[in-house]
Scaffold this motif. Structure first.
Motif, mmCIF file in Angstrom:
data_model
loop_
_atom_site.group_PDB
_atom_site.id
_atom_site.type_symbol
_atom_site.label_atom_id
_atom_site.label_comp_id
_atom_site.label_asym_id
_atom_site.label_seq_id
_atom_site.Cartn_x
_atom_site.Cartn_y
_atom_site.Cartn_z
ATOM 1 N N ALA A 1 -11.714 -10.158 6.871
ATOM 2 C CA ALA A 1 -10.745 -9.175 7.357
ATOM 3 C C ALA A 1 -10.312 -8.240 6.232
ATOM 4 N N LEU A 2 -10.160 -8.786 5.023
ATOM 5 C CA LEU A 2 -9.799 -7.954 3.878
ATOM 6 C C LEU A 2 -10.902 -6.946 3.552
ATOM 7 N N ALA B 1 -10.814 -4.247 6.089
ATOM 8 C CA ALA B 1 -9.669 -3.365 5.843
ATOM 9 C C ALA B 1 -9.984 -2.327 4.777
ATOM 10 N N ARG C 1 -12.699 0.171 6.037
ATOM 11 C CA ARG C 1 -12.116 1.075 7.038
ATOM 12 C C ARG C 1 -11.240 2.130 6.354
ATOM 13 N N PHE C 2 -10.497 1.730 5.351
ATOM 14 C CA PHE C 2 -9.674 2.675 4.594
ATOM 15 C C PHE C 2 -10.544 3.729 3.922
ATOM 16 N N GLY D 1 -2.174 1.148 7.635
ATOM 17 C CA GLY D 1 -3.147 0.252 8.260
ATOM 18 C C GLY D 1 -3.772 -0.701 7.265
ATOM 19 N N LEU D 2 -4.058 -0.200 6.057
ATOM 20 C CA LEU D 2 -4.632 -1.053 5.015
ATOM 21 C C LEU D 2 -3.648 -2.134 4.589
ATOM 22 N N LEU E 1 -3.093 -4.842 7.390
ATOM 23 C CA LEU E 1 -4.200 -5.783 7.545
ATOM 24 C C LEU E 1 -4.315 -6.710 6.335
ATOM 25 N N CYS E 2 -3.966 -6.219 5.155
ATOM 26 C CA CYS E 2 -3.958 -7.089 3.970
ATOM 27 C C CYS E 2 -2.907 -8.180 4.109
ATOM 28 N N SER F 1 -4.139 -10.713 6.544
ATOM 29 C CA SER F 1 -5.144 -11.577 5.914
ATOM 30 C C SER F 1 -4.478 -12.645 5.051
ATOM 31 N N THR G 1 -1.419 -3.565 12.995
ATOM 32 C CA THR G 1 -2.710 -3.008 12.595
ATOM 33 C C THR G 1 -3.483 -2.471 13.790
ATOM 34 N N GLN H 1 -4.709 1.387 14.012
ATOM 35 C CA GLN H 1 -6.128 1.732 14.065
ATOM 36 C C GLN H 1 -6.494 2.433 15.366
#
Length: 320
Positions: A150-151, A154, A157-158, A174-175, A178-179, A182, A214, A218
């Motif tokens: 997932a990290l 992330a 995607r960033f 969003g980053l 999601l961090c 995670s 998130t 997204q």
């Protein structure tokens, strides 16, 4: 999710029709995602295959270490599309393995069970299924691997969206969200419920709280950026999944408050499957990009990381 040791036992079962509905929705979402992935992207305007889309630009001095994305030809699919799919498939498979181990060891009721035996078995919450060995060992490994993947998703995607958004705050949010989600996965996976209930519940709150945030971020970015003119095709299913996830979270807490634990456990499993299905949809956009790691020799006069990002965005031409 946010359980106490006294909230283990089951209540009345959910009708089998609802279980079939969850399975049907899950299969339809996956078939839709696969159809989007296999559909060639339409070419709009003039494409220049191989143009850098992230951290490098003309006139910029390279910095020692960077990850950049390169646009793919519309008829080709990048191998990076398999990363979200691997995350979704392996995480869901791992969680179901934990479930079947717990059922085999008579730790929990099956999800379709209509029996009630207080003191013998517990409601099939994911946290309870992975609470004791050997299921807890598998559960910890699955959650650690899921947090790592997932990290990675992330960060990629960033990088993918960085040159395409004018106001970076939404992409950065969003980053960060999601961090944090995670990090919550590692907490709930490594601190079992009966060993450290407080830390486990903190991890659960981080995972599902920031995970839900998130999803909405997204979904908004998907509609706004509109990569390859697929914003609506991908964004609308993500909005539907985000709404379903939010509804499941609210419904879960309502059922927990009323002590209807078999219903709540089934909603929890549906919530997790919706989360995993959502992450699988990133394959639609990842199929357009190739990511590379660039390592160059250190130079005293190279630009700072933030300056390079800003300058790269200024020179960036949107690839469609």
């Amino acid at each position: 999710m946010l359980l106490s040791r006294s909230q283990f036992f089951s209540s009345s079962p959910l009708p089998s029709s609802v279980c079939r509905l969850w399975i049907f929705v899950f299969v339809v979402l996956w078939l839709t995602a696969i159809w989007y992935i296999l559909t060639p992207a339409s070419q709009v305007g003039k494409e220049k295959s191989g143009r850098k889309e992230a951290f490098h630009c003309q006139g910029c001095k390279p910095f020692p270490f960077a990850i950049h994305g390169t646009g793919m030809d519309g008829k080709k699919c990048s191998v990076w599309m398999f990363l979200p799919l691997v995350f979704t498939l392996f995480t869901s498979a791992g969680l179901w393995i934990v479930y079947f181990i717990a059922v085999e060891d008579d730790k929990i009721f099956p999800l379709n069970s209509a029996e009630r035996k207080p003191g013998v078995k517990h409601a099939p919450y994911i946290s309870i299924a992975g609470d004791e060995p050997p299921a807890s060992c598998v559960f910890s490994q699955v959650m650690n691997m899921a947090a790592f993947l997932a990290l990675v998703v992330a960060v990629l995607r960033f990088i993918q969206l960085k040159p395409k958004v004018l106001n970076p705050w939404l992409n950065i949010s969003g980053l960060v969200a999601l961090c944090l989600a995670s990090f919550g996965m590692t907490l709930l996976g490594n601190f079992q419920l009966t060993n450290d209930e407080e830390i486990h519940n903190v991890g659960t709150s981080l995972t599902f709280g920031f995970g839900t945030l998130t999803c909405w971020i997204q979904a908004a970015l998907t509609l706004k950026v509109n990569i390859k003119n697929e914003g609506r095709k991908v964004g609308i299913p993500r909005v539907i999944l985000s709404a379903s996830i939010t509804l499941c979270v609210v419904l879960y807490f309502i059922l927990m408050a009323q002590g209807i634990h078999m219903y709540a456990a089934r909603v929890q499993w549906g919530l997790v499957m919706c989360f995993l299905s959502y992450f699988g949809t990133f394959a639609v956009e990842f199929r357009h990009y190739r990511y590379e790691i660039v390592c160059s020799e250190y130079q005293e006069n190279f630009l700072s990381f933030s300056e390079s990002l800003s300058e790269a965005s200024e020179y960036q031409t949107d690839q469609v």
